[in-house]
Motif scaffolding. Structure first.
Motif, PDB file in Angstrom:
ATOM      1  N   ASN A  78       8.985  -5.348   7.548  1.00  0.00           N
ATOM      2  CA  ASN A  78       9.402  -4.310   8.494  1.00  0.00           C
ATOM      3  C   ASN A  78       9.094  -2.904   7.984  1.00  0.00           C
ATOM      4  N   LEU A  79       8.878  -2.780   6.682  1.00  0.00           N
ATOM      5  CA  LEU A  79       8.598  -1.470   6.088  1.00  0.00           C
ATOM      6  C   LEU A  79       7.147  -1.336   5.641  1.00  0.00           C
ATOM      7  N   GLY A  80       6.263  -2.164   6.214  1.00  0.00           N
ATOM      8  CA  GLY A  80       4.829  -1.973   5.987  1.00  0.00           C
ATOM      9  C   GLY A  80       4.213  -2.791   4.879  1.00  0.00           C
ATOM     10  N   ARG A  81       4.982  -3.746   4.321  1.00  0.00           N
ATOM     11  CA  ARG A  81       4.473  -4.606   3.256  1.00  0.00           C
ATOM     12  C   ARG A  81       4.015  -3.817   2.036  1.00  0.00           C
ATOM     13  N   ALA A  82       2.825  -4.121   1.515  1.00  0.00           N
ATOM     14  CA  ALA A  82       2.439  -3.627   0.190  1.00  0.00           C
ATOM     15  C   ALA A  82       2.173  -2.115   0.180  1.00  0.00           C
ATOM     16  N   ARG A  83       2.711  -1.457  -0.852  1.00  0.00           N
ATOM     17  CA  ARG A  83       2.295  -0.080  -1.132  1.00  0.00           C
ATOM     18  C   ARG A  83       0.857  -0.132  -1.648  1.00  0.00           C
ATOM     19  N   LEU A  84       0.055   0.809  -1.231  1.00  0.00           N
ATOM     20  CA  LEU A  84      -1.331   0.825  -1.695  1.00  0.00           C
ATOM     21  C   LEU A  84      -1.486   1.694  -2.940  1.00  0.00           C
ATOM     22  N   ALA A  85      -2.412   1.302  -3.781  1.00  0.00           N
ATOM     23  CA  ALA A  85      -2.726   2.078  -4.981  1.00  0.00           C
ATOM     24  C   ALA A  85      -3.413   3.379  -4.580  1.00  0.00           C
ATOM     25  N   PRO A  86      -3.312   4.411  -5.413  1.00  0.00           N
ATOM     26  CA  PRO A  86      -4.005   5.678  -5.121  1.00  0.00           C
ATOM     27  C   PRO A  86      -5.501   5.482  -4.882  1.00  0.00           C
ATOM     28  N   GLU A  87      -6.103   4.556  -5.626  1.00  0.00           N
ATOM     29  CA  GLU A  87      -7.545   4.304  -5.452  1.00  0.00           C
ATOM     30  C   GLU A  87      -7.852   3.779  -4.053  1.00  0.00           C
TER      31      GLU A  87
END
Length: 462
Positions: free
Chosen positions: A92-101
């Motif tokens: 519900n909160l967008g799943r995985a945080r993405l790395a800066p790269e």
């Protein structure tokens, strides 16, 4: 009250006032009228509740109220949220945080034209699949790979391209339902294949598969039960047994992993999730898994396995309908590169970093959050041992040791406080336990600690 209601002006009258007319010029007639109707409706309700007097409708203050309503409607619907739930991959909160790269790669791909489907060597049309296929094969040992927009699409495409009009054999204990009430039997039906269930809910033997295979059988489908666990009196054939049977009977063995990891997480107490490379080594012909779960990238459905089968998928008419877009493709490529040396995915991929973070570091951040809350005047706070989870159907039986801060605010129930936090900027989403808001430090990053405290400060002084 009756007099006040009668004195509410008509919308057309309000539009003649200079401050309101300026809003029409700045935005639009339609937006201004809609905002005026909303403000007048609120005033009418407040008057009926004997909780309001009429404002000066020609004043700058009233115009500012209308302006605020217009700006609120224009504000983005999708906003950053602080995840204090303890669920790392929260659907519900967008799943995985993405790395800066990965974020930088998306920016570059969106800002400029790219060689998405252009072979720069020949100048001819290329394939978007080439940008990640070599990387996926390198990291999994697959002969070939292709990427679509999510794992459900990967399963559907794989079945349509290999089993349409034929039968697919699957264990009753693996006929899973994923979020949103999407059931595997329904996906199989939509692919044009016919499901043949074998075994019982808790026990399926290799002989069950063998007896179900006939001239109409195209594939054996194994599904990793990543969002539930059957324990007790259970049995299921080993993948190597299934692979041997599939080869003997000349059918395809495919596996829907749902999540899927590229490295062994057992040193961190997370050993229930099979590694994609090991699955392919066991003889499985085709594996489907997600990009935005334990892999730690954007939403994507990755299909890896035998070259001849993947070639069928690439040429199937459904491929164009489920293909991955350029921004997700850019983010996926950048994320996959973080699995190569000298990078360390446990450090550089945010999902894996949260999963493997030492408990001492989590405790320290929880204590920092307590201090930050004290500093803004929140006195009813306490530190607790907590349990965090991977989430999104990954590692369902794996608890992650964590620490959480419990918080109460005078004159606000836990439900009311949770609502106020969701309305903060940015919104803060925790969980409620024993009448307190719990903020789990495993999913709150160090830079977010001050933002959590700021949200509480605004609740104390609205």
């Amino acid at each position: 009250m009756t007099i006040a209601l009668k004195n509410l002006p008509q919308i057309q009258t309000l539009l003649t006032y200079p401050a309101i007319a300026a809003l029409v010029d700045l935005f639009s007639h339609t937006e201004t009228v809609d905002a005026l109707r909303g403000v007048i409706a609120d005033l009418r309700a407040a008057i009926l509740a004997e909780d309001a007097a009429l404002p000066d409708f020609e004043s700058a203050v009233f115009a500012a109220t209308v302006l605020h309503r217009i700006e609120a409607r224009r504000a983005p619907s999708l906003v950053p949220v602080i995840n204090a739930t303890g669920i790392i991959i929260h659907t519900n909160l967008g799943r995985a945080r993405l790395a800066p790269e990965a974020l930088q790669a998306m920016h570059v791909a969106g800002e400029s034209p790219s060689n998405l489907e252009l072979d720069l060597g020949t100048g001819k049309r290329g394939s978007r699949h080439t940008h990640v296929e070599t990387l996926i094969c390198e990291l999994t040992g697959a002969q070939a790979a292709v990427v679509v927009n999510n794992c459900a699409a990967a399963v559907l495409l794989s079945l349509m391209a290999t089993a349409q009009g034929r039968t697919v054999v699957a264990s009753r204990g693996e006929l899973i339902e994923i979020g949103g009430s999407f059931r595997l039997p329904d996906v199989i039906a939509q692919s044009g294949a016919t499901l043949r269930e074998v075994g019982a809910t808790n026990k399926t033997r290799i002989s069950d598969y063998d007896e179900a295979i006939d001239d109409t059988t195209a594939a054996l489908l194994k599904s990793h039960t990543s969002n539930f666990k059957i324990i007790g009196f259970t049995a299921a054939p080993d993948r190597r047994e299934l692979a041997k049977l599939a080869k003997q009977r000349n059918v395809i063995l495919m596996e829907d992993l749902g999540s899927g990891v590229l490295i062994d997480l057992s040193p961190y107490g997370l050993g229930d999730e099979p590694v994609v490379g090991e699955i392919l080594k066991s003889g499985v012909d085709l594996v489907m898994f997600s990009g935005d779960k334990l892999l730690g990238g954007p939403q994507a459905g990755i299909i890896a396995g035998r070259r001849d089968i993947v070639a069928q998928l690439k040429s199937h008419p459904l491929m164009r309908a489920v293909r991955i877009d350029k921004l997700s493709l850019a983010a996926l490529e950048a994320t996959l590169r973080l699995y190569r040396t000298p990078h360390d995915p446990l450090r550089d991929v945010p999902v894996l970093a949260m999963l493997s973070e030492p408990i001492e570091a989590v405790e320290q951040r929880a204590r920092e959050m307590m201090q930050a809350l004290w500093d803004v005047g929140i006195t009813d706070v306490d530190l607790h041992n907590s349990t965090a989870y991977a989430g999104a159907g990954s590692l369902p039986q794996q608890d992650l040791e964590s620490y959480a801060v419990s918080v109460s605010v005078p004159h606000l129930s836990a439900d009311a406080l949770a609502t106020a936090l969701r309305k903060a900027t940015p919104p803060v989403v925790g969980r409620i336990e024993r009448g307190h808001i719990m903020l789990d430090a495993r999913t709150v990053t160090a830079p977010e600690v001050s933002l959590v405290a700021r949200a509480f400060a605004r609740i104390l002084t609205p």
